[in-house]
Design a protein around this motif. Structure first.
Motif, PDB file in Angstrom:
ATOM      1  N   ARG A   6     117.242 -46.626  47.261  1.00  0.00           N
ATOM      2  CA  ARG A   6     116.680 -47.814  47.720  1.00  0.00           C
ATOM      3  C   ARG A   6     116.668 -47.940  49.193  1.00  0.00           C
ATOM      4  O   ARG A   6     117.920 -47.440  49.933  1.00  0.00           O
ATOM      5  CB  ARG A   6     117.263 -49.129  47.211  1.00  0.00           C
ATOM      6  CG  ARG A   6     117.102 -49.589  45.622  1.00  0.00           C
ATOM      7  CD  ARG A   6     117.949 -50.377  45.364  1.00  0.00           C
ATOM      8  NE  ARG A   6     119.468 -50.201  45.286  1.00  0.00           N
ATOM      9  CZ  ARG A   6     120.460 -50.966  45.765  1.00  0.00           C
ATOM     10  NH1 ARG A   6     119.753 -51.960  46.556  1.00  0.00           N
ATOM     11  NH2 ARG A   6     121.609 -50.687  45.893  1.00  0.00           N
ATOM     12  N   HIS A  10     122.960 -49.593  53.031  1.00  0.00           N
ATOM     13  CA  HIS A  10     124.364 -50.070  53.416  1.00  0.00           C
ATOM     14  C   HIS A  10     125.421 -49.209  52.949  1.00  0.00           C
ATOM     15  O   HIS A  10     125.051 -48.207  52.774  1.00  0.00           O
ATOM     16  CB  HIS A  10     124.518 -51.751  52.763  1.00  0.00           C
ATOM     17  CG  HIS A  10     123.859 -52.849  53.473  1.00  0.00           C
ATOM     18  ND1 HIS A  10     123.223 -53.870  52.985  1.00  0.00           N
ATOM     19  CD2 HIS A  10     123.368 -52.966  54.745  1.00  0.00           C
ATOM     20  CE1 HIS A  10     122.550 -54.868  53.697  1.00  0.00           C
ATOM     21  NE2 HIS A  10     122.750 -54.070  54.989  1.00  0.00           N
ATOM     22  N   ARG A  49     119.249 -49.620  40.345  1.00  0.00           N
ATOM     23  CA  ARG A  49     119.388 -49.935  38.780  1.00  0.00           C
ATOM     24  C   ARG A  49     118.997 -49.058  37.850  1.00  0.00           C
ATOM     25  O   ARG A  49     117.853 -48.393  37.957  1.00  0.00           O
ATOM     26  CB  ARG A  49     118.692 -51.402  38.649  1.00  0.00           C
ATOM     27  CG  ARG A  49     119.177 -52.393  39.136  1.00  0.00           C
ATOM     28  CD  ARG A  49     118.610 -53.471  38.541  1.00  0.00           C
ATOM     29  NE  ARG A  49     119.084 -54.102  37.217  1.00  0.00           N
ATOM     30  CZ  ARG A  49     118.304 -54.807  36.505  1.00  0.00           C
ATOM     31  NH1 ARG A  49     117.540 -55.680  37.047  1.00  0.00           N
ATOM     32  NH2 ARG A  49     118.611 -55.231  35.412  1.00  0.00           N
ATOM     33  N   HIS A  55     126.067 -48.004  39.742  1.00  0.00           N
ATOM     34  CA  HIS A  55     127.352 -48.659  39.432  1.00  0.00           C
ATOM     35  C   HIS A  55     127.465 -48.661  37.930  1.00  0.00           C
ATOM     36  O   HIS A  55     126.564 -48.876  37.134  1.00  0.00           O
ATOM     37  CB  HIS A  55     127.125 -50.136  39.582  1.00  0.00           C
ATOM     38  CG  HIS A  55     127.074 -50.360  41.150  1.00  0.00           C
ATOM     39  ND1 HIS A  55     127.763 -51.504  41.941  1.00  0.00           N
ATOM     40  CD2 HIS A  55     126.735 -49.710  42.530  1.00  0.00           C
ATOM     41  CE1 HIS A  55     127.405 -51.574  43.177  1.00  0.00           C
ATOM     42  NE2 HIS A  55     127.121 -50.448  43.583  1.00  0.00           N
TER      43      HIS A  55
ATOM     44  N   ARG B  55     120.846 -58.839  49.980  1.00  0.00           N
ATOM     45  CA  ARG B  55     122.249 -58.635  49.512  1.00  0.00           C
ATOM     46  C   ARG B  55     122.533 -59.443  48.150  1.00  0.00           C
ATOM     47  O   ARG B  55     123.140 -58.823  47.432  1.00  0.00           O
ATOM     48  CB  ARG B  55     123.342 -59.326  50.455  1.00  0.00           C
ATOM     49  CG  ARG B  55     124.700 -58.618  50.399  1.00  0.00           C
ATOM     50  CD  ARG B  55     125.622 -58.989  51.569  1.00  0.00           C
ATOM     51  NE  ARG B  55     126.799 -58.428  51.467  1.00  0.00           N
ATOM     52  CZ  ARG B  55     127.354 -57.316  51.582  1.00  0.00           C
ATOM     53  NH1 ARG B  55     126.512 -56.526  51.987  1.00  0.00           N
ATOM     54  NH2 ARG B  55     128.604 -56.932  51.465  1.00  0.00           N
ATOM     55  N   GLU B  58     120.801 -57.587  45.362  1.00  0.00           N
ATOM     56  CA  GLU B  58     121.346 -56.454  44.815  1.00  0.00           C
ATOM     57  C   GLU B  58     122.606 -56.908  43.973  1.00  0.00           C
ATOM     58  O   GLU B  58     122.907 -56.261  42.863  1.00  0.00           O
ATOM     59  CB  GLU B  58     122.069 -55.601  45.914  1.00  0.00           C
ATOM     60  CG  GLU B  58     122.532 -54.559  45.781  1.00  0.00           C
ATOM     61  CD  GLU B  58     122.932 -53.687  46.929  1.00  0.00           C
ATOM     62  OE1 GLU B  58     122.470 -53.728  47.977  1.00  0.00           O
ATOM     63  OE2 GLU B  58     123.686 -52.578  46.730  1.00  0.00           O
ATOM     64  N   GLU B  61     121.547 -57.716  40.699  1.00  0.00           N
ATOM     65  CA  GLU B  61     121.104 -57.007  39.968  1.00  0.00           C
ATOM     66  C   GLU B  61     122.042 -56.019  39.568  1.00  0.00           C
ATOM     67  O   GLU B  61     122.020 -55.546  38.225  1.00  0.00           O
ATOM     68  CB  GLU B  61     119.957 -55.942  41.044  1.00  0.00           C
ATOM     69  CG  GLU B  61     118.875 -56.506  41.127  1.00  0.00           C
ATOM     70  CD  GLU B  61     117.762 -55.759  42.045  1.00  0.00           C
ATOM     71  OE1 GLU B  61     118.502 -54.833  42.883  1.00  0.00           O
ATOM     72  OE2 GLU B  61     116.668 -56.038  41.945  1.00  0.00           O
ATOM     73  N   TRP B  62     123.088 -55.707  40.138  1.00  0.00           N
ATOM     74  CA  TRP B  62     124.224 -55.002  39.579  1.00  0.00           C
ATOM     75  C   TRP B  62     124.856 -55.604  38.391  1.00  0.00           C
ATOM     76  O   TRP B  62     125.135 -54.872  37.446  1.00  0.00           O
ATOM     77  CB  TRP B  62     125.229 -54.542  40.523  1.00  0.00           C
ATOM     78  CG  TRP B  62     124.676 -53.580  41.675  1.00  0.00           C
ATOM     79  CD1 TRP B  62     124.786 -53.607  42.969  1.00  0.00           C
ATOM     80  CD2 TRP B  62     124.287 -52.279  41.194  1.00  0.00           C
ATOM     81  NE1 TRP B  62     124.561 -52.465  43.591  1.00  0.00           N
ATOM     82  CE2 TRP B  62     124.013 -51.527  42.633  1.00  0.00           C
ATOM     83  CE3 TRP B  62     123.894 -51.510  40.108  1.00  0.00           C
ATOM     84  CZ2 TRP B  62     123.514 -50.315  42.817  1.00  0.00           C
ATOM     85  CZ3 TRP B  62     123.514 -50.164  40.359  1.00  0.00           C
ATOM     86  CH2 TRP B  62     123.399 -49.635  41.552  1.00  0.00           C
TER      87      TRP B  62
END
Lengths: 143, 172
Positions: A6, A10, A49, A55, B55, B58, B61-62
Motif C-alpha cells: 500500500r 509507515h 489486507r 498481519h 492510520r 488501517e 482493516e487489520w
C-alpha cells in the motif's frame, strides 16, 4: 522480482521492504498501490489486507515475512519486536526504541514519497541491525 | 462561533461492522480488547467507529481481517454522520470515555503525592498517559489536568529524596 504494498508507507512496510531487499530478494523492485486491485499480476503483495504476507495471528507483516521465509537470525527477530511495537503497540514486547522509530517514520511520511522513504530507511534499519547484532555478541549494550 | 460562518460538514468516519462466532470466546474477547485500546465508539452491537484517517482505517482493516481469520465476518465502511448532532454525540461519548481514564490517572497521582516510591508511580502514569493519548481523538479538559497532576508528582521533593537519603545513610 516485483513486490507490491500500500502507498503511504509507515514502519511495518518500510521495515518489510528493507527485510525483503536484504534477506529475500536483492533485486527487489517495489510498487506502491492505493487499491489492492492495482497490484500487478507479477508482483508479490505484502502488508495488505487478505494477502499471505500481511498481519496474521497477532503478528505484524515483518514477523509474517520472517516466518514465511524461515529467517531465524535472532537479530532480525529482535528488530521484529521493535517493528511490532511501533506498528501494533500492543505491549507484547519490551521495545523502548519503538515509539521513537514510529515517530521518525511518521515524520518522514509527511515530507517524502514512498521511494524516498525506502532510500532513507535502508541505512536506518542497517544501523539498528548492526547495533543489536553487536549487542548480542557482547551480551551488553554496545558503545 | 459566529452565526454567518457556514457550518462545517460532518467529518469522515471509518466504521467496522463485524460478527464473530460466540465460541470459542477467546478471539472475540481479544478483538474487543484491541478495539477498546483503539478508543472506538460503539455504535451498536458489532458496529464501531473511529474518525477516519490513514492510520485509523488501517488499524480497523487489520482487525477486520482478524475477525475473518477467526471464522467471523467483517467489513469496513467510510461514512459521514448525517447530522452534526449525531457527530457531536459520538465525539462527546468518546471524550467522556477518555475523561474517565484521565480522571483515574489524576486520582492515582493524587494518592501517590508524598509516597515513598513516587518515581515508579510517575513512570507508570506517564506510560498510561501515552496509551490514553493515542486513543484520544477529542481531548477533554481532564487531559491537561492529568498531565499536570503527573508533572506535579515529578516536582515532588519526595520523588528523589528517599534515594539520596538512603545513599547518605549508607556512607555515613
Amino acid at each position: 522480482m516485483k513486490w507490491a504494498t500500500r502507498a503511504g508507507i509507515h514502519i511495518d512496510r518500510a521495515a518489510c521492504a528493507w527485510l525483503i531487499r536484504r534477506h529475500v530478494d536483492k533485486e527487489a523492485e517495489f510498487v506502491f498501490v492505493t487499491d489492492p486491485a492495482e497490484v500487478p499480476d507479477d508482483a508479490t503483495p505484502f502488508d495488505m489486507r487478505g494477502v499471505q504476507l500481511g498481519h496474521h495471528g497477532g503478528d505484524c507483516s515483518f514477523e509474517t515475512i520472517l516466518r514465511h521465509y524461515e529467517l531465524t537470525d535472532p537479530v532480525l527477530w529482535k528488530l521484529a519486536e521493535i517493528v511490532h511495537e511501533a506498528d501494533l503497540d500492543d505491549e507484547r514486547y519490551d521495545a523502548p526504541e519503538a515509539p521513537g522509530v514510529d515517530v521518525v517514520l511518521r515524520g518522514l511520511s509527511m515530507i517524502c514519497d514512498d521511494q524516498r522513504i525506502l532510500e532513507l530507511t535502508g541505512p536506518l534499519f542497517d544501523g539498528l541491525y548492526e547495533y543489536h547484532h553487536r549487542g548480542m555478541l557482547l551480551g551488553r549494550e554496545p558503545s | 462561533m459566529t452565526a454567518d460562518r457556514p457550518p462545517r460538514d460532518p467529518g469522515e468516519w471509518v466504521l467496522l461492522s463485524y460478527r464473530m462466532p460466540r465460541e470459542p470466546s477467546t478471539p472475540r474477547i481479544t478483538l474487543w480488547r484491541k478495539l477498546k485500546r483503539l478508543g472506538v465508539a460503539q455504535l451498536s452491537d458489532g458496529l464501531v467507529a473511529l474518525p477516519a484517517d490513514a492510520r485509523t482505517r488501517e488499524q480497523l482493516e487489520w482487525i477486520a481481517d482478524e475477525a475473518i481469520e477467526a471464522g467471523g465476518t467483517a467489513s469496513i465502511w467510510i461514512a459521514r454522520p448525517a447530522t452534526h448532532a449525531q457527530e457531536h454525540e459520538l465525539a462527546t461519548s468518546m471524550a467522556a470515555a477518555r475523561a474517565a481514564e484521565y480522571q483515574a490517572v489524576i486520582d492515582h497521582a493524587t494518592q501517590a503525592t508524598g509516597a515513598a516510591n513516587t518515581a515508579a508511580v510517575v513512570r507508570r502514569l506517564r506510560a498510561e498517559l501515552r496509551r490514553i493519548g493515542r486513543r484520544d481523538f477529542f481531548p477533554p479538559l481532564e487531559r491537561d489536568r492529568a498531565h499536570a497532576a503527573v508533572h506535579a508528582l515529578t516536582d515532588e521533593p519526595g520523588a528523589s529524596v528517599p534515594k539520596a537519603a538512603s545513599h547518605r545513610e549508607k556512607n555515613a
